[in-house]
Design a protein around this motif. Structure first.
Motif, PDB file in Angstrom:
ATOM      1  N   LEU A  29       0.823  -1.213   0.000  1.00 56.20           N
ATOM      2  CA  LEU A  29       0.000   0.000   0.000  1.00 56.20           C
ATOM      3  C   LEU A  29       0.854   1.260   0.000  1.00 56.20           C
ATOM      4  O   LEU A  29       0.481   2.268  -0.612  1.00 56.20           O
ATOM      5  CB  LEU A  29      -0.928  -0.007   1.223  1.00 56.20           C
ATOM      6  CG  LEU A  29      -2.012  -1.093   1.219  1.00 56.20           C
ATOM      7  CD1 LEU A  29      -2.817  -1.053   2.516  1.00 56.20           C
ATOM      8  CD2 LEU A  29      -2.938  -0.938   0.023  1.00 56.20           C
ATOM      9  N   TYR A  30       2.011   1.222   0.669  1.00 55.36           N
ATOM     10  CA  TYR A  30       2.886   2.398   0.690  1.00 55.36           C
ATOM     11  C   TYR A  30       3.489   2.652  -0.697  1.00 55.36           C
ATOM     12  O   TYR A  30       3.568   3.793  -1.158  1.00 55.36           O
ATOM     13  CB  TYR A  30       3.999   2.204   1.724  1.00 55.36           C
ATOM     14  CG  TYR A  30       5.020   3.319   1.699  1.00 55.36           C
ATOM     15  CD1 TYR A  30       4.754   4.540   2.312  1.00 55.36           C
ATOM     16  CD2 TYR A  30       6.244   3.155   1.038  1.00 55.36           C
ATOM     17  CE1 TYR A  30       5.674   5.576   2.269  1.00 55.36           C
ATOM     18  CE2 TYR A  30       7.173   4.194   0.988  1.00 55.36           C
ATOM     19  CZ  TYR A  30       6.876   5.396   1.604  1.00 55.36           C
ATOM     20  OH  TYR A  30       7.795   6.426   1.562  1.00 55.36           O
ATOM     21  N   SER A  31       3.923   1.582  -1.354  1.00 54.93           N
ATOM     22  CA  SER A  31       4.604   1.723  -2.650  1.00 54.93           C
ATOM     23  C   SER A  31       3.643   1.825  -3.823  1.00 54.93           C
ATOM     24  O   SER A  31       4.038   2.275  -4.907  1.00 54.93           O
ATOM     25  CB  SER A  31       5.536   0.528  -2.877  1.00 54.93           C
ATOM     26  OG  SER A  31       6.471   0.400  -1.832  1.00 54.93           O
ATOM     27  N   LEU A  32       2.391   1.392  -3.625  1.00 55.80           N
ATOM     28  CA  LEU A  32       1.435   1.295  -4.738  1.00 55.80           C
ATOM     29  C   LEU A  32       1.263   2.590  -5.517  1.00 55.80           C
ATOM     30  O   LEU A  32       1.342   2.573  -6.753  1.00 55.80           O
ATOM     31  CB  LEU A  32       0.088   0.805  -4.199  1.00 55.80           C
ATOM     32  CG  LEU A  32      -1.000   0.537  -5.246  1.00 55.80           C
ATOM     33  CD1 LEU A  32      -0.571  -0.591  -6.175  1.00 55.80           C
ATOM     34  CD2 LEU A  32      -2.326   0.177  -4.570  1.00 55.80           C
ATOM     35  N   PRO A  33       1.031   3.746  -4.873  1.00 50.30           N
ATOM     36  CA  PRO A  33       0.806   4.975  -5.662  1.00 50.30           C
ATOM     37  C   PRO A  33       1.991   5.339  -6.556  1.00 50.30           C
ATOM     38  O   PRO A  33       1.815   5.714  -7.714  1.00 50.30           O
ATOM     39  CB  PRO A  33       0.549   6.045  -4.598  1.00 50.30           C
ATOM     40  CG  PRO A  33       0.174   5.300  -3.370  1.00 50.30           C
ATOM     41  CD  PRO A  33       0.914   4.010  -3.430  1.00 50.30           C
ATOM     42  N   PHE A  34       3.210   5.188  -6.024  1.00 51.82           N
ATOM     43  CA  PHE A  34       4.398   5.590  -6.779  1.00 51.82           C
ATOM     44  C   PHE A  34       4.673   4.613  -7.924  1.00 51.82           C
ATOM     45  O   PHE A  34       4.970   5.027  -9.057  1.00 51.82           O
ATOM     46  CB  PHE A  34       5.615   5.665  -5.846  1.00 51.82           C
ATOM     47  CG  PHE A  34       5.336   6.427  -4.572  1.00 51.82           C
ATOM     48  CD1 PHE A  34       5.148   7.804  -4.596  1.00 51.82           C
ATOM     49  CD2 PHE A  34       5.247   5.774  -3.355  1.00 51.82           C
ATOM     50  CE1 PHE A  34       4.895   8.514  -3.436  1.00 51.82           C
ATOM     51  CE2 PHE A  34       4.981   6.473  -2.179  1.00 51.82           C
ATOM     52  CZ  PHE A  34       4.807   7.850  -2.218  1.00 51.82           C
TER      53      PHE A  34
END
Length: 288
Positions: A29-34
């Motif tokens: 979830l932390y890396s998903l947007p980037f």
């Protein structure tokens, strides 16, 4: 409907299995947007670069079409057979009277009885252009069949541009996922002095890019392209039905037989039964 179910099943099985196996969603979830920004941004950019305005214009409608399914139903196939029956009957009995229907289908009493058919420009154009050519003594069945085959081949080629473009995007997504992963590794290597726990999270975030590229390619875009291709092929059979009736008419077969030739061309799952079509034609004869 089944498309939505397929998306839900894919998400539940993939991420449900990951969580049940003890995986933590925090890193994803932390890396998903980037990662999504890098992968989908590059995918959309390459899509814009590699396709012309026709494909770009029809991409959104093509995606909607993939979820809606084939346009032509059993009742539509029955309607087009009834329409062709009426037109061929007039062509045999009163060729001059056919002209008003061919030249101005929007005001034709025959075409306006079938609004779904009338709303499709390609259907109306295929019928009227062929009948107009026959009225100009271009009535050699074999020449007309060749002409129609070339026209439908062009129509198929144009219709398949969007699914081919989507499939090309699907083929590129895993490589774009690797690009995102490599960028994550570069970021990790620049922080090599950090503790192992921090480096582990950073490497995990980088691998999210590889996962997303493969997941989007084979879980969504490729199946979408395949689905759209299948829907388009089913819809294009509708034009083969029209072609078969027109060619049978030029061979001077009985009008009822021409319609039956067309009915046999319809795929089984949307083919009107012989009795149903016969009843519809009988009603048309009575109304005439």
């Amino acid at each position: 409907m089944f498309g939505i179910v397929g998306i839900v099943v894919t998400f539940v099985m993939v991420f449900g299995g990951y969580i049940l196996a003890g995986g933590k969603m925090g890193v994803i979830l932390y890396s998903l947007p980037f990662e999504m920004m890098i992968i989908m941004g590059a995918a959309v950019g390459s899509y814009l670069l590699s396709n012309d305005s026709y494909v770009l214009k029809h991409t959104l409608s093509g995606i909607v079409q993939a979820f809606k399914g084939p346009k032509w139903t059993e009742s539509d196939h029955q309607d087009v057979l009834c329409l062709m029956f009426q037109l061929l009957k007039i062509a045999r009995e009163n060729p001059v009277g056919l002209e008003q229907h061919v030249e101005n289908p929007q005001e034709s009493s025959i075409f306006t009885a079938y609004p779904r058919l009338l709303a499709d420009h390609e259907v109306v154009s295929l019928i009227t252009d062929t009948l107009r050519s026959a009225s100009l003594n271009y009535d050699d069945p074999y020449q007309v069949e060749e002409m129609l085959s070339r026209r439908l081949a062009t129509l198929r080629e144009e219709a398949m541009h969007v699914p081919h473009a989507l499939q090309t995007m699907a083929d590129a997504l895993p490589a774009l996922g690797i690009v995102a992963a490599v960028l994550g590794v570069i970021k990790t290597m620049s922080s090599i002095d950090q503790p192992p726990a921090v480096l582990g999270k950073m490497i995990g975030g980088a691998l999210v890019g590889t996962f997303l590229g493969v997941f989007l390619a084979y879980g969504f875009v490729a199946p979408l392209a395949s689905r759209l291709s299948g829907v388009i092929k089913q819809d294009l059979v509708f034009f083969d039905v029209i072609k078969s009736v027109l060619i049978a008419g030029l061979h001077q077969h009985a009008t009822t037989l021409c319609v039956e030739v067309g009915r046999q061309t319809v795929p089984d799952h949307v083919r009107p039964s012989f009795d149903t079509l016969e009843t519809a034609l009988r009603d048309l004869k009575k109304a005439a």
